[in-house]
Design a protein around this motif. Structure first.
Motif, PDB file in Angstrom:
ATOM      1  N   UNK A  97       0.839  -1.207   0.000  1.00 43.38           N
ATOM      2  CA  UNK A  97       0.000   0.000   0.000  1.00 43.38           C
ATOM      3  C   UNK A  97       0.871   1.254   0.000  1.00 43.38           C
ATOM      4  N   UNK A  98       0.268   2.352  -0.440  1.00 44.64           N
ATOM      5  CA  UNK A  98       0.967   3.653  -0.477  1.00 44.64           C
ATOM      6  C   UNK A  98       0.339   4.569   0.571  1.00 44.64           C
ATOM      7  N   UNK A  99       1.163   5.137   1.446  1.00 41.63           N
ATOM      8  CA  UNK A  99       0.651   6.104   2.433  1.00 41.63           C
ATOM      9  C   UNK A  99       1.584   7.312   2.527  1.00 41.63           C
ATOM     10  N   UNK A 100       1.010   8.425   2.979  1.00 41.71           N
ATOM     11  CA  UNK A 100       1.849   9.599   3.237  1.00 41.71           C
ATOM     12  C   UNK A 100       2.655   9.350   4.517  1.00 41.71           C
ATOM     13  N   UNK A 101       3.788  10.026   4.639  1.00 36.46           N
ATOM     14  CA  UNK A 101       4.598   9.877   5.848  1.00 36.46           C
ATOM     15  C   UNK A 101       3.996  10.702   6.978  1.00 36.46           C
ATOM     16  N   UNK A 102       2.845  10.274   7.434  1.00 35.48           N
ATOM     17  CA  UNK A 102       2.121  10.943   8.512  1.00 35.48           C
ATOM     18  C   UNK A 102       1.654   9.823   9.447  1.00 35.48           C
ATOM     19  N   UNK A 103       1.999   9.926  10.729  1.00 38.46           N
ATOM     20  CA  UNK A 103       1.680   8.836  11.657  1.00 38.46           C
ATOM     21  C   UNK A 103       0.182   8.520  11.634  1.00 38.46           C
ATOM     22  N   UNK A 104      -0.645   9.565  11.608  1.00 44.34           N
ATOM     23  CA  UNK A 104      -2.097   9.342  11.607  1.00 44.34           C
ATOM     24  C   UNK A 104      -2.535   8.531  10.384  1.00 44.34           C
ATOM     25  N   UNK A 105      -1.867   8.744   9.255  1.00 47.29           N
ATOM     26  CA  UNK A 105      -2.203   7.986   8.036  1.00 47.29           C
ATOM     27  C   UNK A 105      -1.793   6.521   8.176  1.00 47.29           C
ATOM     28  N   UNK A 106      -0.625   6.301   8.766  1.00 42.84           N
ATOM     29  CA  UNK A 106      -0.171   4.915   8.973  1.00 42.84           C
ATOM     30  C   UNK A 106      -1.169   4.210   9.894  1.00 42.84           C
ATOM     31  N   UNK A 107      -1.578   4.894  10.949  1.00 45.09           N
ATOM     32  CA  UNK A 107      -2.523   4.292  11.893  1.00 45.09           C
ATOM     33  C   UNK A 107      -3.859   4.004  11.221  1.00 45.09           C
ATOM     34  N   UNK A 108      -4.307   4.948  10.423  1.00 39.99           N
ATOM     35  CA  UNK A 108      -5.571   4.755   9.708  1.00 39.99           C
ATOM     36  C   UNK A 108      -5.477   3.566   8.733  1.00 39.99           C
ATOM     37  N   UNK A 109      -4.310   3.430   8.088  1.00 39.69           N
ATOM     38  CA  UNK A 109      -4.114   2.320   7.149  1.00 39.69           C
ATOM     39  C   UNK A 109      -4.304   0.981   7.866  1.00 39.69           C
ATOM     40  N   UNK A 110      -3.696   0.842   9.054  1.00 43.36           N
ATOM     41  CA  UNK A 110      -3.821  -0.426   9.779  1.00 43.36           C
ATOM     42  C   UNK A 110      -5.196  -0.592  10.424  1.00 43.36           C
ATOM     43  N   UNK A 111      -5.860   0.527  10.631  1.00 46.67           N
ATOM     44  CA  UNK A 111      -7.216   0.499  11.152  1.00 46.67           C
ATOM     45  C   UNK A 111      -8.175  -0.042  10.095  1.00 46.67           C
ATOM     46  N   UNK A 112      -8.042   0.494   8.874  1.00 43.88           N
ATOM     47  CA  UNK A 112      -8.958   0.115   7.788  1.00 43.88           C
ATOM     48  C   UNK A 112      -8.568  -1.211   7.139  1.00 43.88           C
ATOM     49  N   UNK A 113      -7.269  -1.485   7.096  1.00 38.92           N
ATOM     50  CA  UNK A 113      -6.797  -2.724   6.438  1.00 38.92           C
ATOM     51  C   UNK A 113      -5.806  -3.412   7.384  1.00 38.92           C
ATOM     52  N   UNK A 114      -6.335  -4.060   8.450  1.00 36.96           N
ATOM     53  CA  UNK A 114      -5.458  -4.536   9.527  1.00 36.96           C
ATOM     54  C   UNK A 114      -4.388  -5.529   9.086  1.00 36.96           C
ATOM     55  N   UNK A 115      -4.660  -6.335   8.056  1.00 35.72           N
ATOM     56  CA  UNK A 115      -3.638  -7.340   7.709  1.00 35.72           C
ATOM     57  C   UNK A 115      -2.698  -6.906   6.591  1.00 35.72           C
ATOM     58  N   UNK A 116      -2.601  -5.612   6.351  1.00 45.09           N
ATOM     59  CA  UNK A 116      -1.645  -5.137   5.336  1.00 45.09           C
ATOM     60  C   UNK A 116      -0.219  -5.383   5.853  1.00 45.09           C
ATOM     61  N   UNK A 117       0.676  -5.837   4.949  1.00 46.26           N
ATOM     62  CA  UNK A 117       2.013  -6.246   5.406  1.00 46.26           C
ATOM     63  C   UNK A 117       3.127  -5.381   4.813  1.00 46.26           C
ATOM     64  N   UNK A 118       2.840  -4.766   3.672  1.00 40.98           N
ATOM     65  CA  UNK A 118       3.903  -4.045   2.967  1.00 40.98           C
ATOM     66  C   UNK A 118       3.437  -2.628   2.654  1.00 40.98           C
ATOM     67  N   UNK A 119       4.308  -1.665   2.984  1.00 42.37           N
ATOM     68  CA  UNK A 119       3.920  -0.263   2.775  1.00 42.37           C
ATOM     69  C   UNK A 119       5.042   0.520   2.121  1.00 42.37           C
ATOM     70  N   UNK A 120       4.674   1.500   1.309  1.00 42.96           N
ATOM     71  CA  UNK A 120       5.600   2.538   0.888  1.00 42.96           C
ATOM     72  C   UNK A 120       5.108   3.840   1.497  1.00 42.96           C
ATOM     73  N   UNK A 121       6.028   4.512   2.169  1.00 45.38           N
ATOM     74  CA  UNK A 121       5.692   5.717   2.926  1.00 45.38           C
ATOM     75  C   UNK A 121       6.319   6.907   2.207  1.00 45.38           C
ATOM     76  N   UNK A 122       5.504   7.898   1.884  1.00 41.76           N
ATOM     77  CA  UNK A 122       5.970   8.918   0.957  1.00 41.76           C
ATOM     78  C   UNK A 122       5.994  10.330   1.537  1.00 41.76           C
ATOM     79  N   UNK A 123       7.060  11.056   1.235  1.00 43.86           N
ATOM     80  CA  UNK A 123       7.132  12.484   1.600  1.00 43.86           C
ATOM     81  C   UNK A 123       8.012  13.221   0.576  1.00 43.86           C
ATOM     82  N   UNK A 124       7.666  14.492   0.341  1.00 45.38           N
ATOM     83  CA  UNK A 124       8.452  15.300  -0.601  1.00 45.38           C
ATOM     84  C   UNK A 124       9.770  15.692   0.040  1.00 45.38           C
TER      85      UNK A 124
END
Ligand SMILES: [Zn+2]
Length: 423
Positions: free
Chosen positions: A75-102
């Motif tokens: 999955x792709x998420x912004x480098x924001x802690x709240x976004x990471x938390x929301x990602x695991x909240x909505x899709x708890x079994x996600x295993x691989x992430x790319x975390x993005x920031x400019x």
């Protein structure tokens, strides 16, 4: 020697493209096809986006059941802690992430309005990486957006901090397609040597160099002692002028002068699926394949001038670097010219049974047929076009997953209609 892997981003960058989109079933079919082709990872969507949750969960379930295997789903998420938390909240079994920031000064000024320093960017990234680890992410890629307009010293510091906090890869994003083969090689070689983790290449085609830059960037990473992960999309569909095309990049890596036989793929790509998959992507996106597209364009193996036609007939290698059957072309395509029964959203049981019968799918009883038909109707409504054979087979084979893909839940609890006052 280090190796080259593919991370296809059709289901993330591709669907971000202006005026284009895919149904959840089409996105799922793309993950299935990428898996069949041997692609290492599919960036399959945005885990913080609510309408994607059930699609992402359903695809992870296919992975857990061994159907979408061995491909990784990231999955792709912004480098924001709240976004990471929301990602695991909505899709708890996600295993691989790319975390993005400019990371570029242009973006720090132009996007964040000068409110963030380079140090802030590093802190945000590190916090997001740690949050992802805490929530059980197995692999994390860290994306430096606009890396090609970022000073190399800062990129090295950014990459070292990412590595120190447990990131597995650094994604070098040539977000604007600003690099050329010489500059990207230089940058990725320095990054690989100084940071010591694999480098991802994310190249865009604004200056027509996405595939060339992906190769040169991969060469830089490998010459710097690290594995390279090239981001691709099907038919090169992506924001603005698009991304590196999966098939063209595979051909370039395996057939071009100096690359063929020297640089190795971590996982072989089965190009015999190229024709079918490329046509599916074209149909799903409703974007025709250009006639001069490498490998899969209508003219890729067409020869009409006297000298070329004569030469290729004597020996195809006179004018072709690879043969059409390597790409799964060559089977005559049977186009229905008479009566055609398509699967539309208003199709009835008899037309549907006829189509499924042609694919040798039989139903236990009428109730079973009705259930699958109902799902096919909904899938048609979402895609707004007749389903292809593989989609119908998918629904017949995995009806529960199909149901999940087709379920939309925009409202948590019922809301009352608010009357809009009229004049
Ligand atoms: Zn992009």
């Amino acid at each position: 020697m280090s190796k080259i892997y593919f991370i296809d981003v059709t289901n993330r960058d591709g669907v971000q493209t202006a005026n284009l989109g895919l149904s959840k079933l089409e996105k799922t079919m793309i993950n299935m096809y990428l898996n069949e082709m041997g692609v290492f990872q599919s960036e399959f969507g945005f885990p913080t986006t609510k309408h994607e949750s059930l699609y992402l969960q359903a695809n992870l379930e296919l992975a857990e059941r061994g159907i979408l295997k061995p491909i990784r789903l990231g999955g792709w998420v912004r480098a924001v802690v709240a976004d990471v938390e929301r990602a695991f909240d909505l899709v708890p079994n996600i295993k691989h992430l790319n975390i993005s920031i400019s990371t570029s000064d242009q973006m720090l000024q132009g996007k964040f309005g000068g409110s963030k320093t380079q140090e802030d960017v590093i802190f945000m990234m590190v916090d997001a990486v740690e949050a992802a680890r805490d929530h059980g992410a197995e692999t994390i890629g860290v994306n430096a957006e606009d890396a090609s307009r970022t000073g190399i010293d800062f990129l090295v510091r950014f990459g070292l901090a990412a590595r120190e906090h447990g990131a597995d890869r650094l994604r070098y994003c040539d977000t604007l397609g600003y690099d050329n083969a010489f500059t990207i090689y230089e940058s990725t070689k320095i990054l690989a040597e100084s940071i010591g983790i694999p480098i991802e290449l994310h190249c865009h085609g604004d200056l027509g160099m996405a595939v060339a830059n992906s190769l040169a960037g991969a060469k830089g990473a490998i010459d710097g002692g690290q594995d390279a992960y090239i981001n691709t999309t099907l038919n090169g569909i992506g924001e603005r002028a698009g991304n590196a095309d999966l098939i063209a990049t595979t051909l370039a890596l395996t057939k071009s002068k100096g690359f063929a036989k020297k640089y190795k793929l971590g996982k072989q790509i089965d190009l015999t699926k190229a024709w079918k998959v490329s046509k599916f992507a074209s149909y799903a996106f409703r974007v025709p394949i250009p006639i001069n597209q490498p490998g899969v364009g209508a003219n890729a193996f067409a020869h009409s001038s006297g000298i070329h036609a004569d030469g290729v007939l004597k020996d195809p290698e006179n004018y072709e670097l690879y043969s059409f059957d390597e790409l799964g072309r060559g089977e005559p395509e049977l186009v229905e010219t008479g009566r055609e029964i398509c699967s539309g959203q208003y199709i009835g049981i008899s037309g549907f049974s006829h189509i499924m019968g042609q694919m040798e799918v039989s139903f236990e009883d009428d109730k079973h047929a009705e259930e699958i038909l109902e799902l096919a109707r909904y899938a048609n409504v979402e895609a707004q076009k007749p389903l292809v054979e593989d989609e119908l087979l998918f629904i017949a084979k995995y009806p529960r997953i199909a149901k999940k893909l087709l379920t939309m839940r925009p409202l948590e609890k019922p809301v009352l209609d608010i009357a809009v006052p009229t004049a």
